[in-house]
Write a protein that holds these residues in place. Structure first.
Motif, PDB file in Angstrom:
ATOM      1  N   VAL A  38      71.259  84.290  -1.879  1.00 21.04           N
ATOM      2  CA  VAL A  38      70.956  84.272  -3.308  1.00 21.04           C
ATOM      3  C   VAL A  38      69.784  83.320  -3.549  1.00 21.04           C
ATOM      4  N   ALA A  39      68.749  83.858  -4.200  1.00 16.96           N
ATOM      5  CA  ALA A  39      67.599  83.038  -4.560  1.00 16.96           C
ATOM      6  C   ALA A  39      67.793  82.492  -5.971  1.00 16.96           C
ATOM      7  N   PHE A  40      67.248  81.295  -6.211  1.00 14.74           N
ATOM      8  CA  PHE A  40      67.354  80.716  -7.551  1.00 14.74           C
ATOM      9  C   PHE A  40      66.005  80.124  -7.954  1.00 14.74           C
ATOM     10  N   LYS A  41      65.851  79.986  -9.249  1.00 16.41           N
ATOM     11  CA  LYS A  41      64.655  79.380  -9.809  1.00 16.41           C
ATOM     12  C   LYS A  41      65.048  78.676 -11.098  1.00 16.41           C
ATOM     13  N   VAL A  42      64.526  77.445 -11.284  1.00 11.78           N
ATOM     14  CA  VAL A  42      64.874  76.636 -12.449  1.00 11.78           C
ATOM     15  C   VAL A  42      63.642  76.523 -13.352  1.00 11.78           C
ATOM     16  N   LYS A  43      63.826  76.824 -14.644  1.00 11.81           N
ATOM     17  CA  LYS A  43      62.766  76.697 -15.636  1.00 11.81           C
ATOM     18  C   LYS A  43      63.236  75.779 -16.753  1.00 11.81           C
ATOM     19  N   THR A  44      62.284  75.219 -17.504  1.00 12.40           N
ATOM     20  CA  THR A  44      62.615  74.348 -18.628  1.00 12.40           C
ATOM     21  C   THR A  44      61.673  74.602 -19.792  1.00 12.40           C
ATOM     22  N   THR A  45      62.139  74.316 -20.991  1.00  8.20           N
ATOM     23  CA  THR A  45      61.311  74.495 -22.181  1.00  8.20           C
ATOM     24  C   THR A  45      60.283  73.369 -22.336  1.00  8.20           C
ATOM     25  N   ASN A  46      60.400  72.313 -21.532  1.00  6.97           N
ATOM     26  CA  ASN A  46      59.471  71.178 -21.620  1.00  6.97           C
ATOM     27  C   ASN A  46      59.079  70.738 -20.213  1.00  6.97           C
ATOM     28  N   PRO A  47      58.218  71.517 -19.558  1.00  2.41           N
ATOM     29  CA  PRO A  47      57.892  71.234 -18.155  1.00  2.41           C
ATOM     30  C   PRO A  47      57.136  69.925 -17.945  1.00  2.41           C
ATOM     31  N   LYS A  48      56.441  69.405 -18.972  1.00  7.63           N
ATOM     32  CA  LYS A  48      55.721  68.144 -18.812  1.00  7.63           C
ATOM     33  C   LYS A  48      56.662  66.938 -18.836  1.00  7.63           C
ATOM     34  N   LYS A  49      57.839  67.146 -19.370  1.00 11.01           N
ATOM     35  CA  LYS A  49      58.785  66.041 -19.517  1.00 11.01           C
ATOM     36  C   LYS A  49      59.736  65.914 -18.326  1.00 11.01           C
ATOM     37  N   TYR A  50      59.969  67.053 -17.643  1.00 14.86           N
ATOM     38  CA  TYR A  50      60.959  67.061 -16.559  1.00 14.86           C
ATOM     39  C   TYR A  50      60.321  67.506 -15.253  1.00 14.86           C
ATOM     40  N   CYS A  51      60.904  66.998 -14.180  1.00 14.52           N
ATOM     41  CA  CYS A  51      60.500  67.395 -12.829  1.00 14.52           C
ATOM     42  C   CYS A  51      61.753  67.837 -12.079  1.00 14.52           C
ATOM     43  N   VAL A  52      61.727  69.064 -11.537  1.00 16.14           N
ATOM     44  CA  VAL A  52      62.881  69.624 -10.826  1.00 16.14           C
ATOM     45  C   VAL A  52      62.507  69.808  -9.363  1.00 16.14           C
ATOM     46  N   ARG A  53      63.290  69.219  -8.470  1.00 16.08           N
ATOM     47  CA  ARG A  53      63.043  69.340  -7.029  1.00 16.08           C
ATOM     48  C   ARG A  53      64.343  69.637  -6.300  1.00 16.08           C
ATOM     49  N   PRO A  54      64.388  70.788  -5.559  1.00 14.03           N
ATOM     50  CA  PRO A  54      63.414  71.880  -5.615  1.00 14.03           C
ATOM     51  C   PRO A  54      63.664  72.746  -6.851  1.00 14.03           C
ATOM     52  N   ASN A  55      62.601  73.337  -7.374  1.00 14.14           N
ATOM     53  CA  ASN A  55      62.779  74.196  -8.548  1.00 14.14           C
ATOM     54  C   ASN A  55      63.077  75.641  -8.163  1.00 14.14           C
ATOM     55  N   SER A  56      63.073  75.921  -6.865  1.00 15.98           N
ATOM     56  CA  SER A  56      63.453  77.256  -6.372  1.00 15.98           C
ATOM     57  C   SER A  56      63.919  77.116  -4.939  1.00 15.98           C
TER      58      SER A  56
END
Length: 237
Positions: A38-56
């Motif tokens: 299963v592949a996943f990907k994380v998105k946010t409504t405020n990408p400049k405010k948050y950092c996601v690692r890994p985002n996929s």
């Protein structure tokens, strides 16, 4: 925990212990409930405010991925009423066996392409920071806890409870010896006072006898009384 067919997501709400001018992180855990990759990907409504690692990435069949870290950048202002309107979207889709994180493309999460895609929305919540625990004083080697006293300058002096009984016993012995010595000195003082009174009475008697006989006091008595007076004066210094 989410009840999607592909992934279980924990938590359903991202909580950040909000502090000004400080980066804050929280984590997510993904569990693959299927026998497929299963592949996943994380998105946010405020990408400049948050950092996601890994985002996929890829979650292997019947396994868990708990290394997703979400970091909020340091904030300069406190939001009104500590409310946050930011949201996250986690997309998941079945991937062919052998797919790696580098092979993940936006087309994989396109429902129009006939792929099985699930989406989960996650809210953001600000909570007060946790207070550090109060320091706990370590006890002695025998498990007893030390007691303390505060000196005039505000310093705390620790007193071991094991030595306290010994110090108290020693002070009791010293007090007993002092009382004995004081009692002895008092008795000697009273005895000297009584002796002095007797000598004065004898001197007065001799004077009266001398007046009756019209004679003076013998020199030997005068010398004796003077010597006794000197001794008494030396004793009371």
């Amino acid at each position: 925990m989410s009840t999607g067919d592909l992934l279980s997501i924990e938590p359903q709400e991202l909580q950040f212990a909000f502090e000004l001018k400080k980066q804050i992180s929280c984590s997510m855990q993904l569990q693959n409930k299927t026998d497929d990759h299963v592949a996943f990907k994380v998105k946010t409504t405020n990408p400049k405010k948050y950092c996601v690692r890994p985002n996929s990435g890829i979650v292997f069949p019947r396994s868990t991925c708990d290394i997703i870290a979400v970091t909020m950048q340091a904030q300069k202002e406190v939001p009104p009423d500590m409310q946050c309107k930011d949201k996250f979207l986690l997309q998941s889709a079945v991937a062919p066996a052998g797919t790696s994180a580098k092979d993940i493309t936006p087309e994989l999460f396109n429902k129009e392409s006939g792929n099985k895609v699930e989406e989960c929305k996650l809210k953001v919540n600000y909570v007060p920071p946790k207070r550090p625990p109060s320091p706990v004083r370590e006890g002695s080697e025998e498990g007893s806890s030390p007691r303390g006293s505060i000196s005039d300058n505000g310093a705390v002096n620790l007193i071991d409870s094991n030595t306290a009984p010994r110090s108290f016993a020693e002070s009791q012995d010293i007090s007993s010896e002092a009382m004995t010595l004081i009692s002895k000195l008092t008795e000697e003082k009273n005895s000297a006072i009584q002796q002095s009174k007797r000598l004065h009475q004898e001197l007065e008697l001799l004077r009266r006898q001398g007046n009756k006989s019209n004679g003076g006091i013998p020199l030997i008595y005068v010398l004796l009384i003077g010597l006794v007076g000197l001794l008494l004066g030396y004793m009371f210094k």
